[in-house]
Design a protein around this motif. Structure first.
Motif, PDB file in Angstrom:
ATOM      1  N   LEU A   1       0.821  -1.217   0.000  1.00 20.93           N
ATOM      2  CA  LEU A   1       0.000   0.000   0.000  1.00 20.93           C
ATOM      3  C   LEU A   1       0.854   1.266   0.000  1.00 20.93           C
ATOM      4  O   LEU A   1       0.550   2.229  -0.707  1.00 20.93           O
ATOM      5  CB  LEU A   1      -0.934  -0.006   1.215  1.00 20.93           C
ATOM      6  N   GLN A   2       1.928   1.253   0.774  1.00 23.76           N
ATOM      7  CA  GLN A   2       2.796   2.440   0.831  1.00 23.76           C
ATOM      8  C   GLN A   2       3.489   2.672  -0.510  1.00 23.76           C
ATOM      9  O   GLN A   2       3.584   3.801  -0.989  1.00 23.76           O
ATOM     10  CB  GLN A   2       3.873   2.267   1.918  1.00 23.76           C
ATOM     11  N   ILE A   3       4.000   1.593  -1.099  1.00 30.44           N
ATOM     12  CA  ILE A   3       4.664   1.728  -2.396  1.00 30.44           C
ATOM     13  C   ILE A   3       3.669   2.275  -3.429  1.00 30.44           C
ATOM     14  O   ILE A   3       3.980   3.196  -4.191  1.00 30.44           O
ATOM     15  CB  ILE A   3       5.250   0.368  -2.860  1.00 30.44           C
ATOM     16  N   CYS A   4       2.448   1.698  -3.452  1.00 28.64           N
ATOM     17  CA  CYS A   4       1.446   2.130  -4.434  1.00 28.64           C
ATOM     18  C   CYS A   4       1.052   3.586  -4.195  1.00 28.64           C
ATOM     19  O   CYS A   4       0.967   4.385  -5.142  1.00 28.64           O
ATOM     20  CB  CYS A   4       0.213   1.228  -4.360  1.00 28.64           C
ATOM     21  N   ASP A   5       0.824   3.932  -2.937  1.00 24.92           N
ATOM     22  CA  ASP A   5       0.427   5.302  -2.596  1.00 24.92           C
ATOM     23  C   ASP A   5       1.482   6.297  -3.066  1.00 24.92           C
ATOM     24  O   ASP A   5       1.173   7.324  -3.680  1.00 24.92           O
ATOM     25  CB  ASP A   5       0.226   5.385  -1.079  1.00 24.92           C
ATOM     26  N   ARG A   6       2.759   6.001  -2.783  1.00 22.21           N
ATOM     27  CA  ARG A   6       3.836   6.904  -3.162  1.00 22.21           C
ATOM     28  C   ARG A   6       4.051   6.976  -4.671  1.00 22.21           C
ATOM     29  O   ARG A   6       4.545   7.973  -5.193  1.00 22.21           O
ATOM     30  CB  ARG A   6       5.158   6.463  -2.524  1.00 22.21           C
ATOM     31  N   SER A   7       3.743   5.857  -5.341  1.00 22.05           N
ATOM     32  CA  SER A   7       4.045   5.777  -6.772  1.00 22.05           C
ATOM     33  C   SER A   7       2.854   6.169  -7.636  1.00 22.05           C
ATOM     34  O   SER A   7       2.976   6.251  -8.859  1.00 22.05           O
ATOM     35  CB  SER A   7       4.479   4.349  -7.125  1.00 22.05           C
ATOM     36  N   GLY A   8       1.681   6.358  -7.010  1.00 25.86           N
ATOM     37  CA  GLY A   8       0.494   6.694  -7.783  1.00 25.86           C
ATOM     38  C   GLY A   8       0.012   5.546  -8.652  1.00 25.86           C
ATOM     39  O   GLY A   8      -0.490   5.759  -9.758  1.00 25.86           O
ATOM     40  N   VAL A   9       0.154   4.338  -8.165  1.00 25.48           N
ATOM     41  CA  VAL A   9      -0.352   3.163  -8.879  1.00 25.48           C
ATOM     42  C   VAL A   9      -1.217   2.349  -7.920  1.00 25.48           C
ATOM     43  O   VAL A   9      -1.334   2.682  -6.734  1.00 25.48           O
ATOM     44  CB  VAL A   9       0.794   2.270  -9.420  1.00 25.48           C
ATOM     45  N   GLY A  10      -1.853   1.319  -8.443  1.00 24.64           N
ATOM     46  CA  GLY A  10      -2.569   0.365  -7.616  1.00 24.64           C
ATOM     47  C   GLY A  10      -1.903  -0.994  -7.737  1.00 24.64           C
ATOM     48  O   GLY A  10      -0.809  -1.104  -8.301  1.00 24.64           O
ATOM     49  N   ALA A  11      -2.567  -2.021  -7.201  1.00 22.51           N
ATOM     50  CA  ALA A  11      -1.985  -3.360  -7.306  1.00 22.51           C
ATOM     51  C   ALA A  11      -3.075  -4.411  -7.241  1.00 22.51           C
ATOM     52  O   ALA A  11      -4.144  -4.181  -6.660  1.00 22.51           O
ATOM     53  CB  ALA A  11      -0.977  -3.590  -6.181  1.00 22.51           C
ATOM     54  N   GLU A  12      -2.810  -5.523  -7.878  1.00 21.18           N
ATOM     55  CA  GLU A  12      -3.634  -6.711  -7.705  1.00 21.18           C
ATOM     56  C   GLU A  12      -2.750  -7.803  -7.135  1.00 21.18           C
ATOM     57  O   GLU A  12      -1.760  -8.202  -7.754  1.00 21.18           O
ATOM     58  CB  GLU A  12      -4.231  -7.144  -9.045  1.00 21.18           C
ATOM     59  N   LEU A  13      -3.107  -8.228  -5.939  1.00 17.13           N
ATOM     60  CA  LEU A  13      -2.377  -9.330  -5.314  1.00 17.13           C
ATOM     61  C   LEU A  13      -3.213 -10.587  -5.465  1.00 17.13           C
ATOM     62  O   LEU A  13      -4.426 -10.568  -5.210  1.00 17.13           O
ATOM     63  CB  LEU A  13      -2.139  -9.058  -3.828  1.00 17.13           C
ATOM     64  N   ASN A  14      -2.569 -11.656  -5.848  1.00 16.01           N
ATOM     65  CA  ASN A  14      -3.287 -12.907  -6.029  1.00 16.01           C
ATOM     66  C   ASN A  14      -3.315 -13.686  -4.713  1.00 16.01           C
ATOM     67  O   ASN A  14      -2.267 -14.058  -4.181  1.00 16.01           O
ATOM     68  CB  ASN A  14      -2.605 -13.730  -7.116  1.00 16.01           C
ATOM     69  N   ARG A  15      -4.522 -13.939  -4.222  1.00 19.06           N
ATOM     70  CA  ARG A  15      -4.665 -14.604  -2.931  1.00 19.06           C
ATOM     71  C   ARG A  15      -3.916 -15.942  -2.907  1.00 19.06           C
ATOM     72  O   ARG A  15      -3.333 -16.318  -1.881  1.00 19.06           O
ATOM     73  CB  ARG A  15      -6.153 -14.831  -2.637  1.00 19.06           C
ATOM     74  N   ALA A  16      -3.924 -16.629  -4.030  1.00 22.35           N
ATOM     75  CA  ALA A  16      -3.279 -17.949  -4.079  1.00 22.35           C
ATOM     76  C   ALA A  16      -1.755 -17.847  -4.043  1.00 22.35           C
ATOM     77  O   ALA A  16      -1.078 -18.839  -3.783  1.00 22.35           O
ATOM     78  CB  ALA A  16      -3.709 -18.692  -5.346  1.00 22.35           C
ATOM     79  N   TRP A  17      -1.246 -16.662  -4.322  1.00 22.70           N
ATOM     80  CA  TRP A  17       0.215 -16.503  -4.365  1.00 22.70           C
ATOM     81  C   TRP A  17       0.792 -15.856  -3.101  1.00 22.70           C
ATOM     82  O   TRP A  17       1.984 -15.554  -3.044  1.00 22.70           O
ATOM     83  CB  TRP A  17       0.621 -15.644  -5.581  1.00 22.70           C
ATOM     84  N   LEU A  18      -0.077 -15.570  -2.136  1.00 23.92           N
ATOM     85  CA  LEU A  18       0.417 -14.930  -0.913  1.00 23.92           C
ATOM     86  C   LEU A  18       1.460 -15.837  -0.237  1.00 23.92           C
ATOM     87  O   LEU A  18       1.276 -17.055  -0.179  1.00 23.92           O
ATOM     88  CB  LEU A  18      -0.737 -14.648   0.053  1.00 23.92           C
ATOM     89  N   PRO A  19       2.517 -15.246   0.295  1.00 24.32           N
ATOM     90  CA  PRO A  19       3.598 -16.049   0.885  1.00 24.32           C
ATOM     91  C   PRO A  19       3.269 -16.510   2.303  1.00 24.32           C
ATOM     92  O   PRO A  19       3.937 -16.144   3.259  1.00 24.32           O
ATOM     93  CB  PRO A  19       4.786 -15.080   0.850  1.00 24.32           C
ATOM     94  N   ILE A  20       2.192 -17.320   2.387  1.00 18.84           N
ATOM     95  CA  ILE A  20       1.778 -17.864   3.692  1.00 18.84           C
ATOM     96  C   ILE A  20       2.752 -18.965   4.097  1.00 18.84           C
ATOM     97  O   ILE A  20       3.089 -19.816   3.280  1.00 18.84           O
ATOM     98  CB  ILE A  20       0.336 -18.419   3.602  1.00 18.84           C
ATOM     99  N   PRO A  21       3.244 -18.962   5.320  1.00 19.92           N
ATOM    100  CA  PRO A  21       4.177 -20.016   5.738  1.00 19.92           C
ATOM    101  C   PRO A  21       3.524 -21.398   5.607  1.00 19.92           C
ATOM    102  O   PRO A  21       2.354 -21.563   5.971  1.00 19.92           O
ATOM    103  CB  PRO A  21       4.449 -19.685   7.214  1.00 19.92           C
TER     104      PRO A  21
END
Lengths: 339, 339
Positions: free
Chosen positions: B233-253
């Motif tokens: 969120l911080q990177i996107c906010d500062r860069s003026g972009v958004g993001a799509e994160l894929n739930r299946a790709w989250l780095p869950i231990p």
């Protein structure tokens, strides 16, 4: 809308409101800065804790900010360095009003606007009581830093300013003594209170010394934040010399002895601390030139000796003192008492 | 002789005992250091407060020292910088045992010996509760610093490490869940506890990226100390972009969902914080090269978008997500809650 607390604002909003106080580059994991060419980096850290170093009874939020910055800038001055920036680690109870934190930042900024440097960000954390840990970064021309270990025997010890005024101001604020007994004008009381609330780092003395000697980089110096006696003792300890301080030449604030008696006035001058003045060991001609150039109050208080003790002597002839009082680091102010 | 407290030792003796942990140059009002030629200075500050960031229940003194150093070094890594030194502002109750403070310094030194940098002094103060404010100083080749604001739309978001392991370790230490229900081996429990106690700043990822691209200085990066979602969120906010994160790709231990369920595992991965990993936005070929070079766990979790929202999407085809969950900074960890 009334004054909101930090808990009501939330961290994001607090950081947004603090942003205007900070250098433009703040907002990443760290700040990136270029050091001026040919300069070395100078780094110092000082913490101010509520109930130990300050209380609402004795300083306003703006005074506190000023003191936090000044305490650190004084360390830079003692090294012969000029300020570049500070980081501010603020630990605060959630019930802290925003207006108070804003006041602290106004005080920080006011001190930096006066002496140089920017706020380079920091960290904000919830904590049971308020405290500010400031790290100040400065620059000094390479090989021109001042150190404690440079004193030599038979140099003259010079101090800027009076000592004990900040302690007297604190006593007034805490009403340690009945104010009805205060023998001086309101203006003098305010002057001492200001010494406690708005200490002035002595960059002027550094600039003057630089102008006076091509051998600036050889000078022994320290600030007197932990007391005048402590500064002399630390310089002597590091330099492997001793000192004789002339009791008659101690920079006791005018009128202080009339209020608290000579013994306590001497005690506050030697051990009161937080005057944030500078102590130098200089060759005799340079010492005289500095005193002349800076004007009063800046004075010679004694000399360094081959013998390792730091003595308080009573004679105006430094060598003739009999039964001198020996000062030790153990007498000077300690944050953690010893048994 | 038993274990003495700080009050029993006194400040002078404490400082004498801490001296061997510090760089040789420590002992003046400030420390003077030369910056490597062609490098910019990088400065960051982090506070760890007893009862907020640590407790005796969850970390030993040495672990605490390590975490204090690692939290700050991780910020330097996120900027692409290498560590030079740290200052340590320690605020401690007088009843603190010396052995505990020595343990903290052993942990600080161990982390610096592993990743670089020296202890450049600091300040020691009495306080009602323990806290450490660390300022870390690093160096980066001029114009090679990494910033949050450099992300562009249609880049790939890559994260080092798994996320949520430190939070899982904390849950184990605090016995938030009955340990009798823990479905894994003792070794896995210890691995998560170690993630909480001994975070590893990812200087290796920085070194690898430098090797992989001549355009290193163009990369958007941030550490995930306040949580993976917060970093994106911080990177996107500062860069003026958004993001799509894929739930299946989250780095869950691996194994975390088996213990706490997928919902809570996802929550800890996104918001748990204190994993001290790195989040990068990279062109697709560089992202692939980094994942390959670093090896698992380092993975692509989504992409940046022109649309400003940060969405959690369910499809493996990033563009096809329907009714995506929108993440906001308000959801991510805040030290001061909002009403």
């Amino acid at each position: 809308m009334g004054d909101l607390t930090l808990a009501q604002l939330g961290e994001l909003e607090i950081l947004r409101r603090l942003q205007p106080f900070c250098a433009e580059a703040v907002g990443d994991d760290a700040i990136v800065q270029d050091l001026p060419i040919g300069k070395s980096l100078v780094v110092t850290t000082d913490v101010l804790v509520e109930g130990i170093h300050f209380s609402e009874q004795t300083v306003s939020a703006e005074d506190l900010g000023w003191r936090c910055a000044a305490a650190n800038l004084s360390d830079l001055a003692a090294m012969g360095a000029m300020p570049l920036g500070i980081t501010v680690a603020a630990s605060l109870p959630p019930s802290t009003p925003w207006s108070w934190l804003e006041g602290v930042y106004r005080g920080l900024r006011a001190c930096l606007e006066r002496y140089g440097g920017q706020i380079w960000g920091g960290d904000l954390s919830r904590a049971p009581s308020a405290q500010f840990a400031i790290t100040a970064l400065g620059a000094v021309a390479t090989d021109q830093a001042l150190y404690r270990h440079r004193a030599q025997a038979d140099q003259v010890i010079v101090v800027t300013g009076v000592h004990g005024a900040a302690r007297a101001g604190l006593a007034l604020l805490l009403q340690e003594k009945a104010l009805t007994d205060f023998p001086h004008s309101q203006a003098r009381a305010e002057q001492w209170i200001l010494a406690h609330r708005r200490p002035q780092p002595r960059f002027d003395a550094i600039a003057t010394l630089k102008r006076l000697t091509p051998e600036f980089g050889q000078i022994a110096a320290m600030d007197s934040s932990d007391g005048l006696a402590n500064a002399v003792l630390q310089i002597c300890d590091r330099s492997g010399v001793g000192a004789e301080l002339n009791r008659a030449w101690l920079p006791i604030p005018a009128g202080l002895a009339d209020w608290v008696g000579l013994d306590l006035a001497t005690q506050w001058t030697l051990y009161g601390g937080e005057d944030f003045e500078l102590v130098f060991c200089l060759p005799w001609p340079l010492a005289q030139a500095l005193v002349k150039a800076l004007g009063s109050p800046c004075q010679i208080i004694g000399k360094t000796t081959l013998a390792p003790e730091v003595k308080l002597v009573d004679s105006t002839e430094l060598d003739l003192g009999s039964n001198p009082q020996i000062l030790t680091l153990r007498d000077s102010y300690q944050h953690f008492g010893h048994t």
